[in-house]
Write a protein that holds these residues in place. Structure first.
Motif, PDB file in Angstrom:
ATOM      1  N   PHE A 130      -5.905   5.168  -3.197  1.00  0.00           N
ATOM      2  CA  PHE A 130      -5.645   3.987  -2.381  1.00  0.00           C
ATOM      3  C   PHE A 130      -4.401   4.189  -1.508  1.00  0.00           C
ATOM      4  N   ARG A 131      -3.331   4.701  -2.110  1.00  0.00           N
ATOM      5  CA  ARG A 131      -2.095   4.895  -1.350  1.00  0.00           C
ATOM      6  C   ARG A 131      -2.272   5.956  -0.255  1.00  0.00           C
ATOM      7  N   TRP A 132      -3.096   6.965  -0.543  1.00  0.00           N
ATOM      8  CA  TRP A 132      -3.293   8.031   0.438  1.00  0.00           C
ATOM      9  C   TRP A 132      -4.161   7.564   1.602  1.00  0.00           C
ATOM     10  N   VAL A 133      -5.216   6.794   1.293  1.00  0.00           N
ATOM     11  CA  VAL A 133      -6.126   6.320   2.335  1.00  0.00           C
ATOM     12  C   VAL A 133      -5.468   5.221   3.157  1.00  0.00           C
ATOM     13  N   ARG A 134      -4.797   4.289   2.509  1.00  0.00           N
ATOM     14  CA  ARG A 134      -4.254   3.119   3.194  1.00  0.00           C
ATOM     15  C   ARG A 134      -2.946   3.417   3.906  1.00  0.00           C
ATOM     16  N   TYR A 135      -2.048   4.170   3.274  1.00  0.00           N
ATOM     17  CA  TYR A 135      -0.715   4.363   3.837  1.00  0.00           C
ATOM     18  C   TYR A 135      -0.400   5.829   4.134  1.00  0.00           C
ATOM     19  N   ASN A 136      -1.358   6.698   3.866  1.00  0.00           N
ATOM     20  CA  ASN A 136      -1.171   8.132   4.095  1.00  0.00           C
ATOM     21  C   ASN A 136       0.052   8.672   3.340  1.00  0.00           C
TER      22      ASN A 136
END
Length: 334
Positions: free
Chosen positions: A252-258
């Motif tokens: 989630f953190r990688w997809v949403r906030y890179n």
């Protein structure tokens, strides 16, 4: 109760001076003369009062109720043991009901169900809830419904007690006895009894939170050999679920906030792998246990089939005469 029954009443004690004499007299009035008190080092005169009341008294070499019971049973020469607490919460009048499945039936272990007739105030609400949870957990893990595995009112054959592998020193002994009965196929009966409130001046040695935690741990620890799928699978499922939750957070953190969380990702992967391995090990261990039980069943059947049936002397002589007559020629053959 048959007058020839060889029964020893076992009373573990620790500072029970307020009730011990009354408990001993109650069992004497019920017809029991062989009463053994195993004391855990009381400092209130419990041993002296028990001796004056006519009971045999020994002081345990270790600590805890579990160690006391194991040591006492080793010293008992009677065929049957009736075990009770020395705090007047159990009735001597229920002794015959407790012993009947052993003396008349073919049972080896009897548990007194306190919930069948529990007097008001005999058990706190917290203890009642804890008992229910432990009994439900035992039924789920071990597949037997003994209704009240924490009951201290027990009756058992001395030879069946020797088949139980017991190591608990404290109040976990009742749980361990129930687990071992289920594990070793000890024929167990549950009978209704009356459970009374402790009289004034008698203090309990049970600590609900501390001893309750010990009992839960004992119940879980014993699942290792009786229900390995639950023992390993529960930890494996928890580890896998934790790893998946961490992995979902990283994704989630990688997809949403890179934003990458490499260390958390490594931890999530390790948790998932560890959990899956435990689940697989639990399944394999459960399969091995099932095969072991099947082999034991086959061995029992083979032993039953190969055991010769007893024959009476009359039938043996009749068979011998028949064999002799079949070998001798008829009189008119000459």
């Amino acid at each position: 109760m048959p007058p020839s029954a060889d029964v020893c009443v076992l009373l573990p004690t620790l500072n029970e001076s307020a009730t011990i004499a009354d408990v001993i007299r109650a069992y004497q009035e019920a017809g029991f003369s062989n009463i053994l008190v195993v004391d855990g080092g009381s400092g209130d005169g419990t041993r002296e009062l028990a001796h004056e009341a006519g009971a045999a008294v020994i002081t345990q070499s270790g600590e805890g109720k579990g160690q006391a019971i194991r040591e006492a049973v080793e010293a008992i020469e009677a065929d049957y043991v009736l075990m009770a607490d020395a705090d007047m919460t159990y009735r001597a009048e229920d002794a015959e009901r407790m012993l009947e499945p052993l003396l008349v039936g073919d049972f080896e272990h009897v548990i007194g169900n306190r919930f069948a007739d529990m007097e008001p105030g005999a058990m706190t609400k917290l203890n009642r809830i804890g008992n229910r949870l432990i009994n439900r957990g035992f039924q789920f893990i071990h597949g037997e419904d003994y209704r009240d595995i924490l009951s201290g009112y027990r009756a058992f054959r001395t030879d069946s007690f020797e088949r139980l592998t017991l190591s608990a020193d404290g109040f976990g002994i009742e749980t361990e006895m129930a687990v071992e009965c289920a594990k070793n196929g000890v024929k167990t009966e549950v009978v209704p009894i009356t459970y009374r409130e402790r009289p004034d001046g008698s203090a309990t040695n049970l600590h609900p939170i501390k001893d309750g935690g010990i009992i839960f741990l004992e119940l879980y620890r014993k699942a290792k050999t009786s229900n390995p799928l639950f023992y390993f699978g529960s930890v494996g499922l928890l580890s896998t679920a934790s790893g998946l939750a961490l992995a979902a957070f990283v994704i989630f953190r990688w997809v949403r906030y890179n934003i990458g969380h490499e260390i958390v990702a490594v931890g999530a992967t390790a948790a998932i792998l560890f959990g899956v391995q435990l689940l697989m090990f639990g399944v394999l261990a459960d399969l091995i246990l099932s095969l072991h039980h099947e082999q034991l069943t086959r061995i029992d059947r083979l032993e039953a089939d190969t055991t010769p049936e007893p024959t009476t002397a009359g039938s043996d002589s009749t068979a011998a005469e028949s064999a002799d007559s079949s070998r001798s020629p008829p009189r008119n053959a000459e």
